[in-house]
Structures are given as C-alpha cells and as structure tokens.
Design an enzyme around this catalytic site. Structure first.
Site, mmCIF file in Angstrom:
data_model
loop_
_atom_site.group_PDB
_atom_site.id
_atom_site.type_symbol
_atom_site.label_atom_id
_atom_site.label_comp_id
_atom_site.label_asym_id
_atom_site.label_seq_id
_atom_site.Cartn_x
_atom_site.Cartn_y
_atom_site.Cartn_z
ATOM 1 N N PHE A 50 -0.948 16.270 4.274
ATOM 2 C CA PHE A 50 -1.463 15.798 3.031
ATOM 3 C C PHE A 50 -0.160 15.697 1.990
ATOM 4 O O PHE A 50 0.360 16.765 1.548
ATOM 5 C CB PHE A 50 -2.586 16.476 2.349
ATOM 6 C CG PHE A 50 -3.327 15.596 1.507
ATOM 7 C CD1 PHE A 50 -4.318 14.687 2.023
ATOM 8 C CD2 PHE A 50 -3.183 15.652 0.182
ATOM 9 C CE1 PHE A 50 -4.959 13.826 0.983
ATOM 10 C CE2 PHE A 50 -3.756 14.658 -0.639
ATOM 11 C CZ PHE A 50 -4.749 13.760 -0.291
ATOM 12 N N ASP A 79 -3.710 5.548 6.428
ATOM 13 C CA ASP A 79 -4.212 6.955 6.957
ATOM 14 C C ASP A 79 -5.011 6.846 8.417
ATOM 15 O O ASP A 79 -4.438 6.421 9.499
ATOM 16 C CB ASP A 79 -4.977 7.757 5.927
ATOM 17 C CG ASP A 79 -5.312 9.412 6.482
ATOM 18 O OD1 ASP A 79 -4.410 10.180 7.035
ATOM 19 O OD2 ASP A 79 -6.305 9.642 6.147
ATOM 20 N N GLU A 110 0.760 -1.297 -0.041
ATOM 21 C CA GLU A 110 -0.004 -0.038 -0.070
ATOM 22 C C GLU A 110 0.850 1.433 -0.072
ATOM 23 O O GLU A 110 2.071 1.141 0.441
ATOM 24 C CB GLU A 110 -0.964 -0.125 1.231
ATOM 25 C CG GLU A 110 -1.882 0.999 1.586
ATOM 26 C CD GLU A 110 -2.905 1.555 0.485
ATOM 27 O OE1 GLU A 110 -2.416 1.598 -0.826
ATOM 28 O OE2 GLU A 110 -3.970 1.588 0.704
ATOM 29 N N ASP A 111 0.446 2.338 -0.496
ATOM 30 C CA ASP A 111 1.282 3.488 -0.398
ATOM 31 C C ASP A 111 1.144 4.326 0.964
ATOM 32 O O ASP A 111 2.209 4.592 1.359
ATOM 33 C CB ASP A 111 0.493 4.666 -1.510
ATOM 34 C CG ASP A 111 -0.906 4.879 -1.529
ATOM 35 O OD1 ASP A 111 -1.638 4.333 -0.469
ATOM 36 O OD2 ASP A 111 -1.588 5.598 -2.295
ATOM 37 N N ARG A 158 0.776 12.300 -9.336
ATOM 38 C CA ARG A 158 1.111 10.954 -9.058
ATOM 39 C C ARG A 158 2.627 10.793 -9.448
ATOM 40 O O ARG A 158 3.279 9.913 -8.914
ATOM 41 C CB ARG A 158 0.046 10.012 -9.675
ATOM 42 C CG ARG A 158 -1.090 9.981 -9.017
ATOM 43 C CD ARG A 158 -1.727 8.658 -9.655
ATOM 44 N NE ARG A 158 -3.032 8.648 -9.191
ATOM 45 C CZ ARG A 158 -3.690 7.989 -8.151
ATOM 46 N NH1 ARG A 158 -2.850 7.674 -7.240
ATOM 47 N NH2 ARG A 158 -5.072 8.100 -7.792
HETATM 48 P P1 IMP Z 1 -7.414 5.231 5.236
HETATM 49 O O1 IMP Z 1 -8.640 4.417 4.460
HETATM 50 O O2 IMP Z 1 -8.075 6.392 5.675
HETATM 51 O O3 IMP Z 1 -6.294 4.535 5.732
HETATM 52 O O4 IMP Z 1 -6.791 5.915 3.595
HETATM 53 C C1 IMP Z 1 -6.173 5.206 2.788
HETATM 54 C C2 IMP Z 1 -5.904 5.719 1.423
HETATM 55 O O5 IMP Z 1 -6.179 7.107 1.488
HETATM 56 C C3 IMP Z 1 -4.299 5.990 1.206
HETATM 57 O O6 IMP Z 1 -3.982 4.557 0.492
HETATM 58 C C4 IMP Z 1 -4.129 6.827 0.197
HETATM 59 O O7 IMP Z 1 -4.614 6.418 -1.143
HETATM 60 C C5 IMP Z 1 -5.243 7.980 0.498
HETATM 61 N N1 IMP Z 1 -4.547 8.836 1.356
HETATM 62 C C6 IMP Z 1 -4.618 9.137 2.693
HETATM 63 N N2 IMP Z 1 -3.847 10.155 3.008
HETATM 64 C C7 IMP Z 1 -3.267 10.658 1.795
HETATM 65 C C8 IMP Z 1 -2.556 11.700 1.462
HETATM 66 O O8 IMP Z 1 -1.811 12.417 2.462
HETATM 67 N N3 IMP Z 1 -2.259 11.925 0.247
HETATM 68 C C9 IMP Z 1 -2.705 11.213 -0.772
HETATM 69 N N4 IMP Z 1 -3.569 10.116 -0.470
HETATM 70 C C10 IMP Z 1 -3.727 9.752 0.909
HETATM 71 MG MG MG Z 2 -4.021 3.944 -1.241
#
Ligand code: IMP
Ligand code: MG
Length: 179
Positions: free
Chosen positions: A151, A102, A98-99, A164
């Site tokens: 962010f 959050d 995963e990238d 990206r």
């Molecule tokens: P989560 O479900 O809140 O953990 O969100 C995860 C996904 O939201 C990550 O895999 C990202 O693709 C996107 N995301 C969360 N924070 C950021 C950010 O700071 N920049 C870009 N994408 C984000």
């Molecule tokens: Mg993601």
C-alpha cells in the site's frame, strides 16, 4: 523518515525522469491530435500537472472524480461518479490520467462509461500499476512504474485522505492500517 512509512518506493528524481519519458511518448503520439487529458481526482492531481507541464504539444484538460474506495484500503467493486467532465468528449482523442491501477475495477468501469460518449480514441496513462493485484482486464497504454503489492501513499495518493501532499511515493507501514 516518519514512522508511518517503511521506505521511499519512488523518489522525486525517479518520478521526474519517468514523467519526461512518458511526456516524450505522448508528444510523439498526439502531436497533431489536440488530445484531451482527463485527471482522475484526487489521487492523480500531482502526476497530472507535472505530466501536462512536460508536454510540448497543444492539449486540453478536464477533471473527473470517481470513487470505488471508502476511507480504507479495500475496493467496493463499483464506481460512483462524484464529479463529471465539464464538456462532451465525442470525437476527441482522450487520455485518462490515473494515479494507480490496482484491481482494475475503477478503470474498467470508467473506460466503459467514457466509450459510450464516442471519443475518437481512448487511452490510459497511469503513474503506477500493481499487476499482481489485477482482477479485471484493462489495457494500460502508458505506465510510469510497475510496483509490488504494497500500500503506497504520497504524490497524490492517500490513506484515509492523509499523506497526499508528500513529494514522493512511500510504502505505508502495515501498522498504520492493521491497527
Ligand atoms: P482499483 O479499482 O482496484 O484498480 O483501484 C484503483 C484506485 O484505488 C487507485 O486509483 C487508487 O486511488 C486506489 N488505490 C489502490 N491501491 C492504492 C494504494 O496502494 N495506495 C493508495 N491508493 C490506492
Ligand atoms: Mg485513483
């Protein structure tokens, strides 16, 4: 630097160095297991290809696209499968790549779903983690960088599909998403 960004958070050099360390750990942990690495599209695509090229062990790859975000930066609290895996994962040693984690919502839903498909093991590898933002518990087995609650974009990560293809990770200026 472009005025959309406040600063470089993680440089190309640091990304490269950290990927070598993660790859060495994965080599050691999965040497004889023919692991299956799952790239979570689109955000982890650059991390995924760089990480996989740094491995020295046999490995297979597959791709999945899920969504819990719209065009903006707030979570909608559920996960939708946009593209599913090409093959079953039963009996396989699976590593999700995963990238960024959050709130943890996306990954906890995804892990629950993949567990119902009976993999031999399931671990999570993420380039970045924002621990301060966590709402749902997820176990991160391999983490590149813990980052502050900002962010970020670049190296696969987007804001409304932009940025990206930048080669490093930047902090997006608030004026871009607060206008
Ligand atoms: P989560 O479900 O809140 O953990 O969100 C995860 C996904 O939201 C990550 O895999 C990202 O693709 C996107 N995301 C969360 N924070 C950021 C950010 O700071 N920049 C870009 N994408 C984000
Ligand atoms: Mg993601």
């Amino acid at each position: 630097m472009h005025s959309d960004f406040d600063s470089v958070l993680i440089s190309r050099e640091r990304i490269e160095a950290r990927i070598s360390e993660l790859a060495a750990r994965l080599d050691a942990d999965y040497g004889d297991k023919n692991p299956l690495f799952i790239c979570i599209l689109k955000g982890s695509v650059f991390f995924f290809t760089d990480l996989l090229k740094a491995l020295t062990i046999p490995a297979e790859i597959d791709f999945m696209a899920v969504s819990s975000y719209g065009d903006g930066d707030t979570t909608s609290g559920y996960v939708k499968i946009i593209k599913d895996l090409g093959r079953p994962i039963a009996g396989r040693h699976v590593v999700i790549v995963e990238d960024l984690i959050d709130t943890g919502t996306t990954l906890s839903h995804l892990c629950e779903l993949l567990k119902t498909r009976d993999p031999a093991s399931l671990r999570l590898c993420t380039l970045m983690d924002k621990p301060e933002r966590r709402l749902v518990d997820v176990t991160v087995d391999y983490c590149g960088f813990q980052i502050p609650d900002e962010f970020v974009v670049g190296y696969g990560l987007d804001y409304a599909e932009r940025y990206r293809n930048l080669p490093e990770v930047y902090i997006l200026s608030r004026k871009v998403y607060e206008k």
